[in-house]
Design an enzyme around this catalytic site. Structure first.
Site: not given
Lengths: 472, 472
Positions: B290, B302, B336-337, B364, B434
């Site tokens: 993503h 990520d 995606e998140e 991912d 994140h």
């Protein structure tokens, strides 16, 4: 085991130069090393009692719990801050309540610098708010900040080669982290070297073994005759990113704002407590850590851990009803981070008594699982310390390394007093050093128990042996 | 080697149930597994060519360099942000310039949330500015913030037991990190559970395997009928400190300010490129990652890494002049998140063609040194994938694990399509996940080379074999 055999052979060789008799400590001894070995071996039960109390007994986790309470209560303890002075007052009371002797404060004048509000924003090639921590003693920027193009260099050599490009710019150092001692030169000297070639400010890649976008502060040093430019550390990540951008030919512009300000020196104290020696009270084994910290995180690791295992060493010895022949002196230094300010004043005050200092100890490299003891001193003293460390076989911490050191004890070591420091996982230490991440989360109560046991056994046995450690 | 012998024995056993002939893929095959093994073994030279190009040849470090250029240029790429749309436009152009086929954008409506300014200050028992990151989709606070006493809990069970204490407070979750999947429940459901018992806001210990005072954001989910209270993550360090303070009976008060705001859905795109199949162009092997990220760090890990090794897989195959029988489709997902928003819309648009999807792949979980491939599918398909992974013996990445998955491919996997994902060091992954630390500094070009080689070999061979992977 091999290691100790090897050491012993080496020592015998040294002693044989003196017809089987050695002169230790200012010529006062004529004992053979074998006699000293036997004396040390007699401390086996005492060592086990200390270890049992610290690691398995009712004192376990005490140094961790005491430290957590202090640093949760007062937070970080920057030189010149109210929180440092609050911590000193609390510790003064703690040491009295613990039943230690000659608990007192020795006045010291210390630097007072505050970082104020600070920010660094990359304006070109894209807007990016950067994590930043001003370096200790730095001047601030004008209120509107300094907005300038960036010159990225990876070394002082590159800065010299590209000196004509530096004028009017912000110099960003992206020095590699090969070792702390090498990389820290950029934090300490980066502003001066950048100012010499006409830079307006300098931003230094944090001196860290590992990063999660974490800036690491620390002291920096201006030079007389060189303009004092604002200087701060940035993260490894941003230094590397700007280095990539520069290598692609991108123009980088940063706006740096720093509210940093230097104030007149403040009143502070070294905190002292003792177990007074039974036979040679004027002779001293000094155990220490520093109570001040940077103004980020909790100063739990640097150097809460060192200060609290030092206190714990005395507590353990007292709890066991032991009283060594020499005085065990605990010193919790103030303003170490500003260059050993408290320790220098202590040295000046007490150096007349230097011949009575058997050993100076400081733990200021973490209190994780100890790898062993770093030691600086004569070969004869080293041989004795190696024998003492054999007493720690039950917790498997027996190694003696070179180069015992510590900002606060180096004054004594340089003057010839044997010095010892605790060694552990330095990669871990420099992951958190001087960062917001220096908190109780880094600390491990079981590792602190072991560190305290090492500290207590070494300091007690050296303080209680018949003779002082021999000097060169 | 032992592992593969074991696998082969197991497979033979399975096939023997069918008189030496197996039915693969919707009953179209009558080939024995031995025949399939021989077919896969023929790809040895192709696999070596891909590995050589990716790991040792002129393509080495390409995926890293391409990724660095993108993420340095646009930064993080939050759903609904201009930087995400800029990244999509750049990638659309990149894929065209790379000479891939059928390069196009598929429109998607995605959430648009912005965190705005945010702060959390502990007012009691001492002043302490806390690092904080609002959680995705959270409401903001009033401009003056929410100032309230804190209730610290370590689990939802404890929250239930102490429900009467929670009303009017800020609930702080200090859940342990035993695994990501367990701990993340607190991030996702923490606000709802706190709101149900009358809390004003919730602060969640960051879901992270390691911390240097680093907050880790992520999505959270409100529930209809439950008040939407502001919610943010705090650091492991602060959660643990408040837990200690609370256990000592200290009253903790926090002022939380969050400028977070939800906006109407924004226009975005899944980015698609292909190498069209030579024999069965309607059949598809899908490789993906993503393109969106959280709004901190650079979204390099990520999921920049996953997106760029997926692009690299197609580049490597194209550079070698290869064209598989089936279409290799690269999809760079959007949003995606926020819960696989782009992928859901892709699934709805394309699911009529589901019988033509041989394998869906998503990376991912990092593109560090791969441990192997995670795979979900029938035993027969797994046996084939295990044979394909034997082709990666030259780079020692041959293991096949259970549970191939990915937010963006799970729609297909749940509908019966075989799915594969890349597995690597998850402790490292969840150290940076994140957080502001998700930058190019985490990435290693050599590890990305190997990850890309794995990705290219698996996708190419599965796309080129005579038959589609069999389903259950």
């Amino acid at each position: 085991m091999k290691f100790h055999v090897f050491v012993f052979v080496g020592v015998v060789h040294l002693l044989s130069l003196n017809s089987g008799k050695a002169v230790y400590g200012n010529g006062i001894s004529q004992r053979t090393f074998q006699e000293i070995k036997e004396e040390i071996a007699c401390y086996g039960d005492v060592a086990k009692a200390i270890i049992n109390l610290a690691v398995y007994g009712k004192a376990q986790n005490r140094s961790y719990e005491r430290l957590a309470l202090l640093v949760d209560t007062v937070g970080p303890r920057l030189s010149g801050s109210k929180s440092l002075e609050k911590a000193i007052q609390i510790m003064h009371q703690n040491l009295q309540e613990d039943g230690l002797e000659n608990v007192h404060l020795e006045p010291v004048k210390i630097p007072h610098w505050e970082r104020g509000e600070e920010s660094a924003v990359m304006l070109e090639p894209r807007i990016h708010k950067m994590a930043v921590l001003g370096l200790g003693g730095s001047t601030g920027t004008p209120p509107e900040g300094i907005t300038a193009e960036v010159l990225v260099v990876t070394s002082f050599d590159e800065l010299q080669r590209r000196a004509p490009e530096a004028r009017g710019k912000i110099v960003v150092y992206n020095q590699p982290y090969t070792s702390y001692s090498r990389a820290v030169q950029y934090r300490v000297q980066g502003a001066v070297e950048a100012a010499k070639v006409g830079a307006l400010a300098s931003l230094i890649r944090s001196v860290a073994s590992f990063s999660i976008y974490s800036p690491h502060t620390g002291i920096q040093e201006y030079q007389d005759g060189v303009p004092k430019i604002p200087t701060a550390c940035i993260t490894v990540e941003d230094a590397e990113m700007m280095s990539r951008m520069a290598s692609r030919g991108s123009r980088i512009v940063i706006q740096l704002k720093m509210g940093a300000k230097n104030y007149p020196d403040a009143d502070s104290f070294n905190t002292v407590a003792e177990i007074i020696g039974s036979k040679y009270p004027e002779q001293v084994v000094l155990v220490s850590g520093h109570l001040d910290s940077w103004d980020v995180g909790q100063g739990a690791m640097d150097d809460g851990g060192g200060a609290f295992i030092s206190w714990e060493a005395l507590s353990l010895i007292k709890d066991l009803g032991l009283r060594p022949k020499r005085t065990l002196r605990l010193v919790l230094w103030t303003a170490e981070e500003q260059g050993g300010i408290g320790a220098l004043q202590y040295y000046q005050l007490h150096k007349a008594n230097i011949s009575n200092y058997s050993l100076v100890m400081e733990s200021d490299l973490g209190t994780f699982l100890p790898s062993g003891l770093q030691f600086t001193g004569s070969d004869k003293a080293r041989a004795i310390v190696e024998e003492v460390m054999c007493l720690l076989q039950p917790i498997n911490v027996t190694q003696v390394f070179r180069a015992g050191e510590g900002t606060d004890i180096n004054f004594w070591i340089q003057a010839g007093v044997p010095g010892a420091s605790l060694l552990d996982d330095l990669y871990k230490y420099f992951s958190f050093h001087h960062s917001h991440g220096d908190t109780m989360t880094v600390m491990d109560p079981k590792q602190m128990n072991i560190a305290a046991a090492v500290w207590a056994v070494v300091s007690y046995v050296i303080a209680d042996m018949e003779e002082m450690l021999p000097r060169s």
